[in-house]
Design an enzyme around this catalytic site. Structure first.
Site, PDB file in Angstrom:
ATOM      1  N   ARG A 267       0.891  -1.135   0.193  1.00  0.00           N
ATOM      2  CA  ARG A 267      -0.040  -0.028  -0.039  1.00  0.00           C
ATOM      3  C   ARG A 267       0.693   1.290   0.076  1.00  0.00           C
ATOM      4  O   ARG A 267       0.540   2.244  -0.654  1.00  0.00           O
ATOM      5  CB  ARG A 267      -1.044  -0.180   1.287  1.00  0.00           C
ATOM      6  CG  ARG A 267      -1.936  -1.055   1.030  1.00  0.00           C
ATOM      7  CD  ARG A 267      -2.634  -1.420   2.454  1.00  0.00           C
ATOM      8  NE  ARG A 267      -3.499  -0.062   2.774  1.00  0.00           N
ATOM      9  CZ  ARG A 267      -3.998  -0.058   3.916  1.00  0.00           C
ATOM     10  NH1 ARG A 267      -3.866  -1.085   4.774  1.00  0.00           N
ATOM     11  NH2 ARG A 267      -4.914   1.232   4.223  1.00  0.00           N
TER      12      ARG A 267
ATOM     13  N   CYS B 174      -1.197   5.776   9.150  1.00  0.00           N
ATOM     14  CA  CYS B 174      -1.664   4.726   8.716  1.00  0.00           C
ATOM     15  C   CYS B 174      -2.634   4.640   7.803  1.00  0.00           C
ATOM     16  O   CYS B 174      -2.747   5.840   7.041  1.00  0.00           O
ATOM     17  CB  CYS B 174      -1.736   3.758   9.900  1.00  0.00           C
ATOM     18  SG  CYS B 174      -3.116   4.017  10.944  1.00  0.00           S
TER      19      CYS B 174
END
Length: 285
Positions: A180, A239
């Site tokens: 990611r 995050c």
């Protein structure tokens, strides 16, 4: 002897202190939809005796349009007072996996004024595997007064994050997985760009623990240093939605780092907009 975090408690310690006055146990289990697990449903089926459930989707600021945003001090205090927790208690937080969602609640308690907040090493999965007692009984609670002392400086807003990235004012540690971070994998939330904030470093949350147990401090130190994080300088963590960013805060605080802040909107906010700079590939040299 291997040195471990001062914020960790063992299963044996918790077992001995299940009925100790002033020790409060909080199940903070939360999972990504793809895991197929439901923290609240699992809690109702089985939890550590005396535990209460902290619903991170409910105890949140719903006005932001972002997932489980940090609640106001007043809302946090209302929910904690309702379950009889005070800032003076010894608060032991756990989740199913060990260090996935528990650090977020550990962090929240601390920035709201609680002083003695700990995490159960090995998580609830480890507790069950070791044959320790569980129950489905609802914990009886008496209301209390939770008087918050909110440390607003611990939280980074979007506008401030934009300035931090643009002027390179702080180190940024991103807890998402490498795929990611580099944009090789799509984000789990629809309509979100892939990649990372320019200048961020990747420290996947999955690397801070092994079999649900926090890695020794020397290994944690090497993990951050390998990612290019200077442990003598301030760090902002991020995050996907602000949950696992707190796990990096937990790991860094365990190393004695005190200049720590969390970008609460994280990638849900940054990657969900079309006016923010996004980098792909490995972190900048």
């Amino acid at each position: 002897m291997t040195q471990k975090s001062r914020f960790v408690v063992s299963r044996d310690w918790l077992l001995e202190n299940l009925k100790t006055p002033g020790v409060r146990i909080v199940d903070a289990s939360w999972y990504l939809p793809a895991s197929g697990r439901n923290g609240k449903a699992e809690f109702e089926e089985a939890h550590i005796p005396g535990a209460i459930f902290f619903d991170q989707d409910e105890i949140a600021d719903h006005s932001t349009g972002l997932p489980h945003s940090l609640p106001s001090p007043q809302l946090f205090a209302h929910h904690m007072g309702a379950v009889g927790i005070t800032p003076h208690d010894t608060i032991v937080v756990y989740d199913g996996l060990g260090y996935f969602s528990a650090p977020r609640v550990w962090w929240m308690f601390r920035i709201m004024g609680a002083k003695n907040v700990l995490i159960l090493d090995g998580g609830f999965d480890g507790w069950k595997k070791a044959g320790f007692p569980v129950t489905a009984e609802k914990t009886k609670v008496a209301g209390s007064l939770f008087k918050p002392h909110f440390d607003a400086n611990s939280v980074v807003t979007f506008d401030e994050m934009l300035e931090v990235v643009g002027k390179k004012l702080s180190q940024i540690a991103d807890a998402r997985g490498k795929g990611r971070f580099t944009a090789q994998e799509a984000e789990p939330r629809a309509g979100m760009r892939s990649g990372h904030m320019p200048g961020a470093r990747n420290v996947p949350v999955t690397e801070i623990a092994e079999n649900g147990e926090l890695k020794p401090l020397d290994e944690l130190r090497r993990l951050f240093e390998k990612a290019g994080i200077d442990l003598s300088k301030p760090v902002i963590t991020s995050c996907g939605s602000g949950v696992t960013a707190a796990a990096l805060i937990f790991a860094l605080a365990s190393l004695g780092h005190e200049q720590l802040r969390l970008y609460d909107g994280s990638w849900s906010e940054w990657g969900g907009r079309d006016d923010t700079p996004v980098a792909t590939g490995e972190a900048d040299a």
